[in-house]
Design a protein around this motif. Structure first.
Motif, PDB file in Angstrom:
ATOM      1  N   MET A   1       0.832  -1.199   0.000  1.00 49.13           N
ATOM      2  CA  MET A   1       0.000   0.000   0.000  1.00 49.13           C
ATOM      3  C   MET A   1       0.867   1.250   0.000  1.00 49.13           C
ATOM      4  N   ASN A   2       0.546   2.182  -0.860  1.00 52.70           N
ATOM      5  CA  ASN A   2       1.283   3.441  -0.926  1.00 52.70           C
ATOM      6  C   ASN A   2       0.775   4.411   0.129  1.00 52.70           C
ATOM      7  N   ARG A   3       1.637   4.836   1.027  1.00 53.00           N
ATOM      8  CA  ARG A   3       1.256   5.830   2.021  1.00 53.00           C
ATOM      9  C   ARG A   3       1.770   7.186   1.545  1.00 53.00           C
ATOM     10  N   LYS A   4       0.971   7.867   0.793  1.00 54.08           N
ATOM     11  CA  LYS A   4       1.359   9.153   0.241  1.00 54.08           C
ATOM     12  C   LYS A   4       0.916  10.279   1.155  1.00 54.08           C
ATOM     13  N   GLY A  83      -1.589   7.865 -10.256  1.00 52.30           N
ATOM     14  CA  GLY A  83      -2.698   7.106  -9.719  1.00 52.30           C
ATOM     15  C   GLY A  83      -4.041   7.493 -10.285  1.00 52.30           C
ATOM     16  N   ARG A  97      -7.060  -2.026 -10.360  1.00 52.72           N
ATOM     17  CA  ARG A  97      -5.756  -2.468  -9.830  1.00 52.72           C
ATOM     18  C   ARG A  97      -5.079  -3.443 -10.782  1.00 52.72           C
ATOM     19  N   ASN A 103       1.882  -0.735  -8.265  1.00 55.31           N
ATOM     20  CA  ASN A 103       2.636   0.439  -7.814  1.00 55.31           C
ATOM     21  C   ASN A 103       1.925   1.783  -7.994  1.00 55.31           C
ATOM     22  N   ILE A 105      -1.163   4.513  -7.311  1.00 57.03           N
ATOM     23  CA  ILE A 105      -2.047   4.900  -6.216  1.00 57.03           C
ATOM     24  C   ILE A 105      -3.495   4.786  -6.683  1.00 57.03           C
ATOM     25  N   ASP A 123      -7.810  -3.259  -0.854  1.00 56.07           N
ATOM     26  CA  ASP A 123      -6.463  -2.751  -0.571  1.00 56.07           C
ATOM     27  C   ASP A 123      -6.224  -1.431  -1.305  1.00 56.07           C
ATOM     28  N   ASP A 125      -5.366   2.596  -1.604  1.00 56.37           N
ATOM     29  CA  ASP A 125      -4.293   3.342  -0.961  1.00 56.37           C
ATOM     30  C   ASP A 125      -4.811   4.428  -0.031  1.00 56.37           C
ATOM     31  N   TYR A 126      -6.010   4.901  -0.299  1.00 54.91           N
ATOM     32  CA  TYR A 126      -6.654   5.858   0.596  1.00 54.91           C
ATOM     33  C   TYR A 126      -8.130   5.930   0.252  1.00 54.91           C
ATOM     34  N   HIS A 159      -7.876   2.472   6.415  1.00 53.82           N
ATOM     35  CA  HIS A 159      -7.225   3.258   5.369  1.00 53.82           C
ATOM     36  C   HIS A 159      -6.920   4.688   5.788  1.00 53.82           C
TER      37      HIS A 159
END
Length: 217
Positions: A1-4, A83, A97, A103, A105, A123, A125-126, A159
């Motif tokens: 998961m991308n935590r941006k 993303g 996805r 990779n 977002i 899943d 990312d936000y 999330h």
């Protein structure tokens, strides 16, 4: 998961920018502290959307700020955006996805506690909590969540979340206190005569609120 960095998330609206070039508005906003940019152009044809996205991507690459495309998977692929943001009636998350790969977002709009619970099974990312308050920049909106709705969702959501809808410098701190990881704004920056200054003011409020939240926990 991308935590941006969701702290100050700008959603564009070319119509609200009026006679100002959207690329200039975005660049000034990023200089002021915007951490992520989503291009949302519901009325644009595919060619115009693509050209605008490609142009804004060039601006954002200089500042290493992620470019998110609203709804349009084809545009996200065409410009190799960072993303995609999808709504409840858009392409299903698992399809997006599969096509975008692991990779990129992917954000998902959530308009109720039920949808937030369903999002916990994905899943993404936000999530985008929408709308928090009533807003004039989007017509097809659900009943506003208000602060209590944000608090309830953030009490169980797994999330990271960005709140959007009627947000400005007067209520931004309350949303972070309620549990949001950031705020998403449209008119508060796009309509400002000085997008850099408007963004900077919001960024300071958010950062201070996030630091207080971290201290409290």
């Amino acid at each position: 998961m991308n935590r941006k960095d969701l702290s100050l998330y700008l959603v564009t609206d070319k119509e609200l920018a009026k006679d100002k070039a959207l690329e200039d508005v975005v660049e000034e906003a990023v200089k002021g502290g915007v951490s992520m940019v989503q291009i949302r152009e519901k009325e644009a044809c595919s060619k115009d959307f693509y050209q605008l996205a490609a142009s804004i991507k060039k601006v954002l690459e200089k500042y290493k700020v992620p470019l998110i495309i609203n709804d349009r998977l084809d545009i996200a692929l065409a410009v190799d955006a960072d993303g995609l943001h999808i709504g409840q009636s858009d392409l299903p998350y698992h399809v997006a996805r599969k096509i975008l790969g692991p990779n990129k977002i992917i954000g998902l709009s959530v308009e109720s506690t039920e949808q937030a619970k369903e999002a916990n099974q994905l899943d993404v990312d936000y999530i985008g909590l929408s709308p928090v308050f009533s807003t004039q920049t989007k017509n097809d909106i659900a009943k506003p969540l208000e602060l209590e709705g944000v608090k309830e969702i953030m009490s169980f959501s797994k999330h990271a979340a960005v709140a959007i809808g009627g947000i400005n410098s007067e209520n931004a701190a309350d949303l972070i206190k309620a549990g949001a990881d950031g705020i998403a704004v449209v008119s508060a920056i796009v309509c400002s005569p000085d997008p850099c200054k408007a963004a900077n003011k919001l960024k300071q409020i958010v950062n201070m609120s996030l630091s207080h939240k971290a201290t409290d926990t």
